[in-house]
Design an enzyme around this catalytic site. Sequence first.
Site, PDB file in Angstrom:
ATOM      1  N   GLU A 150       7.662  66.054   6.302  1.00 52.66           N
ATOM      2  CA  GLU A 150       7.713  67.485   6.577  1.00 52.66           C
ATOM      3  C   GLU A 150       6.384  67.950   7.175  1.00 52.66           C
ATOM      4  O   GLU A 150       5.389  68.078   6.472  1.00 52.66           O
ATOM      5  CB  GLU A 150       7.993  68.257   5.290  1.00 52.66           C
ATOM      6  CG  GLU A 150       9.215  67.795   4.526  1.00 52.66           C
ATOM      7  CD  GLU A 150       9.158  68.205   3.070  1.00 52.66           C
ATOM      8  OE1 GLU A 150       9.054  69.419   2.798  1.00 52.66           O
ATOM      9  OE2 GLU A 150       9.191  67.320   2.196  1.00 52.66           O
ATOM     10  N   HIS A 199      13.390  70.155   6.415  1.00 53.22           N
ATOM     11  CA  HIS A 199      13.408  69.324   5.207  1.00 53.22           C
ATOM     12  C   HIS A 199      14.486  68.236   5.291  1.00 53.22           C
ATOM     13  O   HIS A 199      15.174  67.961   4.306  1.00 53.22           O
ATOM     14  CB  HIS A 199      13.632  70.209   3.981  1.00 53.22           C
ATOM     15  CG  HIS A 199      13.024  69.677   2.718  1.00 53.22           C
ATOM     16  ND1 HIS A 199      13.321  68.419   2.215  1.00 53.22           N
ATOM     17  CD2 HIS A 199      12.136  70.218   1.850  1.00 53.22           C
ATOM     18  CE1 HIS A 199      12.650  68.232   1.094  1.00 53.22           C
ATOM     19  NE2 HIS A 199      11.922  69.305   0.847  1.00 53.22           N
ATOM     20  N   HIS A 222       9.361  76.723  -1.342  1.00 51.38           N
ATOM     21  CA  HIS A 222      10.221  76.818  -0.152  1.00 51.38           C
ATOM     22  C   HIS A 222      10.839  78.197   0.044  1.00 51.38           C
ATOM     23  O   HIS A 222      12.002  78.320   0.432  1.00 51.38           O
ATOM     24  CB  HIS A 222      11.319  75.763  -0.210  1.00 51.38           C
ATOM     25  CG  HIS A 222      10.827  74.353  -0.103  1.00 51.38           C
ATOM     26  ND1 HIS A 222       9.681  74.004   0.572  1.00 51.38           N
ATOM     27  CD2 HIS A 222      11.347  73.187  -0.587  1.00 51.38           C
ATOM     28  CE1 HIS A 222       9.512  72.693   0.499  1.00 51.38           C
ATOM     29  NE2 HIS A 222      10.497  72.177  -0.200  1.00 51.38           N
TER      30      HIS A 222
END
Length: 401
Positions: free
Chosen positions: A366, A235, A166
């Site tokens: 996601e 997210h 991420h």
Amino acid sequence: MRGVTPPSAGRQSCDFYDCSLDLCLLCSRPPLLPPELPSLPGPQLLPAVPGPGFRGAMTEVRREVFGQMPQEEGGGVVEKFILKSDAVKVEILSLGCIIAALETKDRDGKFSDVVLGFDTLEGYTRKHPFFGAVVGRVANRIAKGRFTVEGKEHQLFLNNGPNSLHGGARGFDKVLWTPQVLPNGVCFFRLSPDGEESYPGDLKVWVTYTLSGGELAINYRAQTSKTTPINLTNHAYFNLAGQGSRDIYDHEISIEADSYLPVDDTKIPTGEVAAVQGTGFDLRQPVELGKHLQKFHLDGFDHNFCLQQAQARRLAARACHPPTGRAMEVYTTQPGIQFYTGNNLDGSLKGKGAVVYPKHSAFCLETQNWPDAVNKPHFPSALLRPGEEYNHTTWLLFNAA
């Protein structure tokens, strides 16, 4: 066109550009796209001051101060933007473009907040599992935090075992974005400088949230000065029974995917694109999650499902909670969707209303490119080149039955 496309040429510029509709609000002409479009902050579409709010297309938009970042994080002011329709109310922060709350109706018309998060800024400035945030420059995992672009190897910070996750140590979720109020939403901008978290190129990024009735649209756009991998997603953690509910076992889930990506023990795709047929990953018909996990002896999901390869809007997934009637449909232009069932939640975090979030108390859907695509040539390309535009949209449609 969606995906990665060359910026349009020959467009006329206009001061009343709506970055969600790609139109001038007064003359309905498509304006010059960035970088010709002046970098935000630019002309506000409406007076952007705290107050009773604005209404556009039956959506009310308000802004207020949510808090101030710690001095060691720059000390900037974090704002909260409240988008409200007759069906949905969503609160979005200028820190990490975080969806901090999302209220939607059950079959009796009762509103409940269905996303995990915190009541105060302090919760979001501490370590947490990316609650509600936009993550990037590259969402999901990059194997060994390493990739090569145009002959140059880049080594990223390792923040997920042997891998980078991420965006690294300080990804897009941990920075302040510059907001621009729209009649039916808010557009956030930031410049991710060349070398930030070891990624190449100055990357201009726009994330736009717009609300219309029961549908929340999230549009992601970006342009770069050097070839770079990019993969943006939100997210948010959902529990349609209401955030703070014990688990998601009574939710029904379906995902429109004929194949998925098996992973190794560090959650990196092996490279195989496997058929879901005859496996516990076949979610093409709705399954009750708790019973499904038991039947296939699964600890949970944290996998990419491979969607139809098309750049048009299409249904990706559906979740519903029969006891309340709440349902959510996910539409996207992205090639994949990561289904995550909150396997790493452990009850240690105190969320909104001082509730704790145990394992399997929420799920994430996601929409994104496939994980580690920058190191897998047969996966959809994750590279954005100078002169191209990254442009993807995800729509979350909420209703009750």
